[in-house]
Each structure stands twice: as structure tokens, then as C-alpha cells.
Design a protein around this motif. Structure first.
Motif, short mmCIF file in Angstrom:
data_model
loop_
_atom_site.label_atom_id
_atom_site.label_comp_id
_atom_site.label_asym_id
_atom_site.label_seq_id
_atom_site.Cartn_x
_atom_site.Cartn_y
_atom_site.Cartn_z
N LYS A 25 7.46 7.36 -6.94
CA LYS A 25 6.55 6.50 -7.71
C LYS A 25 7.08 5.08 -7.78
N GLU A 29 4.25 3.38 -5.68
CA GLU A 29 3.06 3.35 -6.51
C GLU A 29 2.42 1.97 -6.64
N GLN A 30 3.21 0.95 -6.92
CA GLN A 30 2.64 -0.39 -7.10
C GLN A 30 1.95 -0.89 -5.84
N ILE A 33 -1.38 0.98 -5.38
CA ILE A 33 -2.38 0.52 -6.34
C ILE A 33 -2.90 -0.87 -5.97
N GLN A 34 -2.01 -1.78 -5.62
CA GLN A 34 -2.41 -3.16 -5.33
C GLN A 34 -3.07 -3.30 -3.97
N GLU A 36 -3.91 -0.67 -1.51
CA GLU A 36 -4.89 0.35 -1.14
C GLU A 36 -5.99 0.51 -2.20
N LYS A 37 -5.73 0.02 -3.41
CA LYS A 37 -6.66 0.12 -4.52
C LYS A 37 -7.04 1.58 -4.82
N CYS A 38 -6.02 2.42 -4.89
CA CYS A 38 -6.25 3.83 -5.21
C CYS A 38 -5.06 4.37 -5.99
N ARG A 39 -5.13 5.63 -6.36
CA ARG A 39 -4.05 6.25 -7.11
C ARG A 39 -3.01 6.84 -6.16
N PHE A 40 -1.81 7.02 -6.66
CA PHE A 40 -0.71 7.55 -5.87
C PHE A 40 -0.18 8.83 -6.52
#
Length: 101
Positions: A25, A29-30, A33-34, A36-40
Motif C-alpha cells: 500500500k 496506493e498513492q 489513486i492519482q 489510474e484513478k481507481c482503488r488499490f
């Protein structure tokens, strides 16, 4: 990134899984999110076939969706997923031990 084996010897398996999840994470994760604009969801596995808590939840959800879509029993779908995962992990371990040919 790897956690040093010696530091994990006294830890129980679940805490080691969670440590590896947190490392993934922190590392990915960052960006996910930034960019790919999705959840990890970190998928952490043991070479013996064990899964970290988030990987277990991921597999359960995927199996539910596949069972619903294909009208198969959940237990059959999750069983097949586990078999495929076991062979994939075995192949990965063998390739790392023997090298690719």
C-alpha cells in the motif's frame, strides 16, 4: 520490497501478511489513486498457498461474481480458483528456484 526473514521469525503469519500488505500500500496506493484513478488492493500470497486478509476478500468477491454470472455454485468456483492459484504459485516458486528455461 522485501521484509527481512529474520525480523519475521517470531511473528505469526497473519501479522506478516499485514506487514506485506502495508508495504505494498505504501509503495503503490498513492500512484494508483492519482494516476489510474481507481482503488488499490494489495494481493499478498505465501508460497504455500496462504493469502493475506485483503487477498482473501478479493478472491471471495470475484468468486461470488463469477458464480452469479455463470450460475455455478460458489463452492465450485472458489475451489477452482484456489486450484489455479496453487498451480500458479507452484510454477512461480519452481521458476525462481530452477530459473526459466
Amino acid at each position: 520490497k522485501q521484509i527481512e526473514y529474520r525480523t519475521c521469525q517470531s511473528d505469526d503469519v497473519k501479522s506478516v501478511y499485514i506487514q506485506h500488505e502495508n508495504i505494498k500500500k505504501r509503495d503503490y496506493e498513492q500512484r494508483v489513486i492519482q494516476v489510474e484513478k481507481c482503488r488499490f488492493t494489495p494481493l499478498v500470497y505465501c508460497t504455500s498457498g496462504g493469502m493475506a486478509p485483503q487477498a482473501q476478500a478479493f478472491h471471495k468477491r470475484i468468486a461470488e461474481l463469477i458464480a452469479e454470472k455463470t450460475k455455478e455454485e460458489y463452492r465450485d468456483v472458489i475451489s477452482m480458483m484456489r486450484v489455479k492459484l496453487s498451480f500458479a504459485l507452484l510454477k512461480s516458486v519452481l521458476m525462481s528456484v530452477r530459473g526459466s528455461r
